[in-house]
Write a protein that holds these residues in place. Structure first.
Motif, PDB file in Angstrom:
ATOM      1  N   ALA A 291     -38.905  -7.152  14.828  1.00 13.40           N
ATOM      2  CA  ALA A 291     -39.909  -7.687  13.921  1.00 13.40           C
ATOM      3  C   ALA A 291     -39.663  -9.186  13.748  1.00 13.40           C
ATOM      4  N   PRO A 292     -40.655  -9.937  13.282  1.00 12.03           N
ATOM      5  CA  PRO A 292     -40.470 -11.388  13.137  1.00 12.03           C
ATOM      6  C   PRO A 292     -39.331 -11.761  12.197  1.00 12.03           C
ATOM      7  N   TYR A 293     -39.029 -10.875  11.219  1.00 15.14           N
ATOM      8  CA  TYR A 293     -38.020 -11.215  10.221  1.00 15.14           C
ATOM      9  C   TYR A 293     -37.057 -10.059  10.004  1.00 15.14           C
ATOM     10  N   LEU A 294     -35.861 -10.428   9.546  1.00 22.78           N
ATOM     11  CA  LEU A 294     -34.826  -9.461   9.178  1.00 22.78           C
ATOM     12  C   LEU A 294     -34.434  -9.710   7.722  1.00 22.78           C
ATOM     13  N   VAL A 295     -34.432  -8.644   6.916  1.00 24.10           N
ATOM     14  CA  VAL A 295     -34.029  -8.740   5.519  1.00 24.10           C
ATOM     15  C   VAL A 295     -32.821  -7.833   5.299  1.00 24.10           C
ATOM     16  N   GLU A 296     -31.789  -8.376   4.670  1.00 26.05           N
ATOM     17  CA  GLU A 296     -30.624  -7.573   4.284  1.00 26.05           C
ATOM     18  C   GLU A 296     -30.751  -7.220   2.804  1.00 26.05           C
ATOM     19  N   ILE A 297     -30.457  -5.963   2.476  1.00 26.85           N
ATOM     20  CA  ILE A 297     -30.508  -5.516   1.079  1.00 26.85           C
ATOM     21  C   ILE A 297     -29.135  -5.010   0.684  1.00 26.85           C
TER      22      ILE A 297
ATOM     23  N   PRO B 167     -28.872  11.734  -1.017  1.00 21.51           N
ATOM     24  CA  PRO B 167     -29.604  10.499  -1.322  1.00 21.51           C
ATOM     25  C   PRO B 167     -30.598  10.232  -0.192  1.00 21.51           C
ATOM     26  N   ASN B 168     -31.811   9.921  -0.546  1.00 18.66           N
ATOM     27  CA  ASN B 168     -32.874   9.790   0.439  1.00 18.66           C
ATOM     28  C   ASN B 168     -33.044   8.332   0.836  1.00 18.66           C
ATOM     29  N   ALA B 169     -32.404   7.952   1.913  1.00 16.22           N
ATOM     30  CA  ALA B 169     -32.517   6.575   2.383  1.00 16.22           C
ATOM     31  C   ALA B 169     -33.967   6.175   2.583  1.00 16.22           C
ATOM     32  N   PHE B 170     -34.795   7.123   3.004  1.00 13.73           N
ATOM     33  CA  PHE B 170     -36.172   6.810   3.355  1.00 13.73           C
ATOM     34  C   PHE B 170     -37.108   6.870   2.152  1.00 13.73           C
ATOM     35  N   GLY B 171     -36.555   7.242   0.998  1.00 13.19           N
ATOM     36  CA  GLY B 171     -37.284   7.149  -0.257  1.00 13.19           C
ATOM     37  C   GLY B 171     -36.806   5.992  -1.096  1.00 13.19           C
ATOM     38  N   SER B 172     -35.778   5.273  -0.618  1.00 15.40           N
ATOM     39  CA  SER B 172     -35.234   4.130  -1.340  1.00 15.40           C
ATOM     40  C   SER B 172     -36.219   2.965  -1.334  1.00 15.40           C
ATOM     41  N   TYR B 173     -36.252   2.231  -2.429  1.00 13.36           N
ATOM     42  CA  TYR B 173     -37.106   1.050  -2.503  1.00 13.36           C
ATOM     43  C   TYR B 173     -36.801   0.091  -1.357  1.00 13.36           C
ATOM     44  N   ALA B 174     -35.530   0.044  -0.918  1.00 16.22           N
ATOM     45  CA  ALA B 174     -35.127  -0.895   0.134  1.00 16.22           C
ATOM     46  C   ALA B 174     -35.836  -0.579   1.449  1.00 16.22           C
ATOM     47  N   TYR B 175     -35.803   0.684   1.857  1.00 14.44           N
ATOM     48  CA  TYR B 175     -36.459   1.100   3.096  1.00 14.44           C
ATOM     49  C   TYR B 175     -37.978   0.973   2.965  1.00 14.44           C
TER      50      TYR B 175
ATOM     51  N   PHE C 292     -39.682  -0.990   1.024  1.00 14.84           N
ATOM     52  CA  PHE C 292     -40.034  -2.411   1.031  1.00 14.84           C
ATOM     53  C   PHE C 292     -40.097  -2.940   2.463  1.00 14.84           C
ATOM     54  N   ALA C 293     -39.089  -2.603   3.273  1.00 19.97           N
ATOM     55  CA  ALA C 293     -39.063  -3.075   4.660  1.00 19.97           C
ATOM     56  C   ALA C 293     -40.255  -2.546   5.445  1.00 19.97           C
ATOM     57  N   GLU C 294     -40.618  -1.294   5.195  1.00 24.08           N
ATOM     58  CA  GLU C 294     -41.774  -0.714   5.866  1.00 24.08           C
ATOM     59  C   GLU C 294     -43.059  -1.433   5.461  1.00 24.08           C
ATOM     60  N   GLN C 295     -43.202  -1.709   4.178  1.00 24.70           N
ATOM     61  CA  GLN C 295     -44.409  -2.384   3.703  1.00 24.70           C
ATOM     62  C   GLN C 295     -44.520  -3.806   4.255  1.00 24.70           C
ATOM     63  N   MET C 296     -43.380  -4.483   4.340  1.00 29.08           N
ATOM     64  CA  MET C 296     -43.374  -5.858   4.821  1.00 29.08           C
ATOM     65  C   MET C 296     -43.338  -5.948   6.347  1.00 29.08           C
TER      66      MET C 296
ATOM     67  N   ALA D 152     -40.604  -0.951  -4.724  1.00 28.57           N
ATOM     68  CA  ALA D 152     -40.844  -1.506  -3.386  1.00 28.57           C
ATOM     69  C   ALA D 152     -42.122  -2.332  -3.367  1.00 28.57           C
ATOM     70  N   ALA D 153     -43.159  -1.826  -4.016  1.00 28.11           N
ATOM     71  CA  ALA D 153     -44.432  -2.539  -4.040  1.00 28.11           C
ATOM     72  C   ALA D 153     -44.312  -3.855  -4.811  1.00 28.11           C
ATOM     73  N   VAL D 154     -43.600  -3.826  -5.944  1.00 28.82           N
ATOM     74  CA  VAL D 154     -43.418  -5.044  -6.742  1.00 28.82           C
ATOM     75  C   VAL D 154     -42.609  -6.075  -5.959  1.00 28.82           C
ATOM     76  N   LEU D 155     -41.564  -5.636  -5.286  1.00 26.08           N
ATOM     77  CA  LEU D 155     -40.732  -6.568  -4.515  1.00 26.08           C
ATOM     78  C   LEU D 155     -41.520  -7.154  -3.347  1.00 26.08           C
ATOM     79  N   ALA D 156     -42.289  -6.328  -2.662  1.00 18.62           N
ATOM     80  CA  ALA D 156     -43.105  -6.828  -1.552  1.00 18.62           C
ATOM     81  C   ALA D 156     -44.124  -7.848  -2.040  1.00 18.62           C
ATOM     82  N   ASP D 157     -44.741  -7.571  -3.171  1.00 19.34           N
ATOM     83  CA  ASP D 157     -45.718  -8.513  -3.729  1.00 19.34           C
ATOM     84  C   ASP D 157     -45.042  -9.832  -4.115  1.00 19.34           C
ATOM     85  N   PHE D 158     -43.818  -9.747  -4.634  1.00 18.17           N
ATOM     86  CA  PHE D 158     -43.083 -10.960  -4.992  1.00 18.17           C
ATOM     87  C   PHE D 158     -42.811 -11.799  -3.743  1.00 18.17           C
ATOM     88  N   PHE D 159     -42.391 -11.170  -2.660  1.00 15.91           N
ATOM     89  CA  PHE D 159     -42.143 -11.894  -1.404  1.00 15.91           C
ATOM     90  C   PHE D 159     -43.411 -12.598  -0.929  1.00 15.91           C
TER      91      PHE D 159
END
Length: 406
Positions: free
Chosen positions: A199-205, A222-230, A232-236, A387-394
């Motif tokens: 992808a054009p960018y890499l984000v570390e969380i 723990p659901n890695a794929f339900g985490s806000y971090a994952y 967020f990356a999918e949305q962005m 995740a949605a709030v963080l993506a909107d902030f970015f």
């Protein structure tokens, strides 16, 4: 009498001539009406073909769906020797067996022209779970046992090109023991192709149990794929690296960690795997998100302000030493404990301001509070909203400019 004899002779000759075709040979010319029959047959075949081509409702046969003329052979690919055809996700290194997949959401992705089943050999120190995404469809769980074993991750694939992602659902540790995994080999009937593009960018969380996905549980994990971090990356639509340890804090962690903090662990590839191997990425992150204050809040007092601020500055210094002086740093908080619940969020904001604030690439963002999941963690909806709030902030802050602007 002579006339009668002549008539009989002519009749016999006529009968003989008529009987000759019955005793024909291999190169005899077939009768004329046989050619007419063949012409009719040809006409019927043409009609059927035309009907098949003209009818949009006509379904292709199983053979036409699967037989693409490609020579499919069975191969076993070592991940050590075909790394140029595999995309590695998350902090990783090579072992004597394969490519490590220790961290939450870490693993590999690859493209292949294949059919049938795909088996992948995984070595793991403890039981854990992976998810496999085939052609970006709903993931399937792969339950991994301790030891080295081969697992069927896909089956009944039609002949053609397919994309595969194998990602770790479980966290990096359990009860202070590292869940150390390596992906060793890929077995398939077909060939690996060029790897998926970055992808054009890499984000570390960076984070704790929230970032591991605790609260958004699935299959008692723990659901890695339900985490806000994952999410967020999918949305962005960015690549990601999740560096999260349940119970960890910047300066104070839960008791089971015996004094280990993210400040101590961050600069290592994986502190549970090696306490000497530092993290040297092959690709630097464009932005780093920090979500660490939750466990610090539970144990720190006002008298520890200077210690906390010193630790925050040191972590930021280490992040920029690894990812470059221009990497953007976004400190987030508030998902499990409110902004005024403890001192750390205020101290973090003061540190960022002291370092130059947004003009110097330092940002902070309060994420939605949600304690409705397991052990008062954010539940699935809480992670989704964060995740949605963080993506909107970015996007609002234009933290990741368009590719042409980069």
């Amino acid at each position: 009498m002579k006339k009668r004899t002549l008539q009989l002779l002519c009749l016999a000759l006529t009968l003989l001539l008529l009987a000759l075709p019955l005793f024909g040979c291999d190169d005899a010319t077939p009768p004329t009406d046989t050619s007419d029959s063949e012409s009719a047959s040809d006409s019927t075949d043409t009609t059927d073909t035309q009907k098949s081509e003209d009818s949009s409702d006509e379904q292709p046969t199983e053979e036409s769906e699967t037989d693409d003329g490609y020579l499919y052979e069975t191969h076993t690919y070592s991940t050590l020797t075909c790394s140029d055809q595999i995309k590695v996700i998350g902090r990783s290194t090579k072992t004597d067996k394969g490519i490590t997949a220790d961290w939450t959401g870490s693993g590999i992705a690859f493209n292949a022209r294949c059919h049938g089943e795909i088996r992948i050999t995984i070595s793991s120190s403890l039981a854990c779970k992976f998810k496999v995404f085939v052609d970006d469809k709903n993931p399937v769980t792969v339950s991994v046992s301790s030891g080295t074993r081969s697992y069927r991750v896909a089956g009944d694939l039609q002949k053609g090109e397919h994309s595969i992602r194998l990602l770790k659902q479980s966290a990096v540790e359990s009860s202070n023991n590292g869940i150390l995994c390596s992906i060793d080999s890929i077995e398939m009937t077909g060939d690996l192709l060029a790897p998926p593009a970055n992808a054009p960018y890499l984000v570390e969380i960076i984070g704790d149990s929230i970032t591991c996905g605790v609260g958004s549980m699935v299959e008692n994990e723990p659901n890695a794929f339900g985490s806000y971090a994952y999410l967020f990356a999918e949305q962005m639509q960015v690549d990601y690296s999740i560096v999260s340890i349940s119970g960890i804090g910047l300066l104070k962690s839960t008791g089971r960690h015996n004094g280990l903090t993210m400040l101590k662990a961050y600069s290592y590839l994986n502190y549970y795997r090696s306490k000497t191997e530092k993290y040297t990425p092959t690709r630097q992150a464009d932005a780093v998100v920090i979500n660490l204050n939750t466990n610090d809040k539970g144990s720190m007092t006002a008298a520890m302000e200077d210690d906390y601020k010193a630790a925050a500055k040191q972590l930021i210094q280490e992040i920029r030493a690894i990812h470059g002086a221009d990497v953007k740093i976004i400190w987030v908080y508030g998902m499990m404990r409110g902004y005024n619940d403890g001192y750390c969020d205020i101290w973090a904001d003061e540190v960022l301001a002291e370092l130059g604030g947004e003009a110097a690439g330092y940002y902070s963002k309060k994420l939605p509070l949600n304690t409705q999941g397991v052990a008062s963690h954010p539940n699935t909806k809480g992670h989704q909203k964060a995740a949605a709030v963080l993506a909107d902030f970015f996007k609002t802050k234009e933290l990741l400019p368009t590719v042409t602007e980069k």
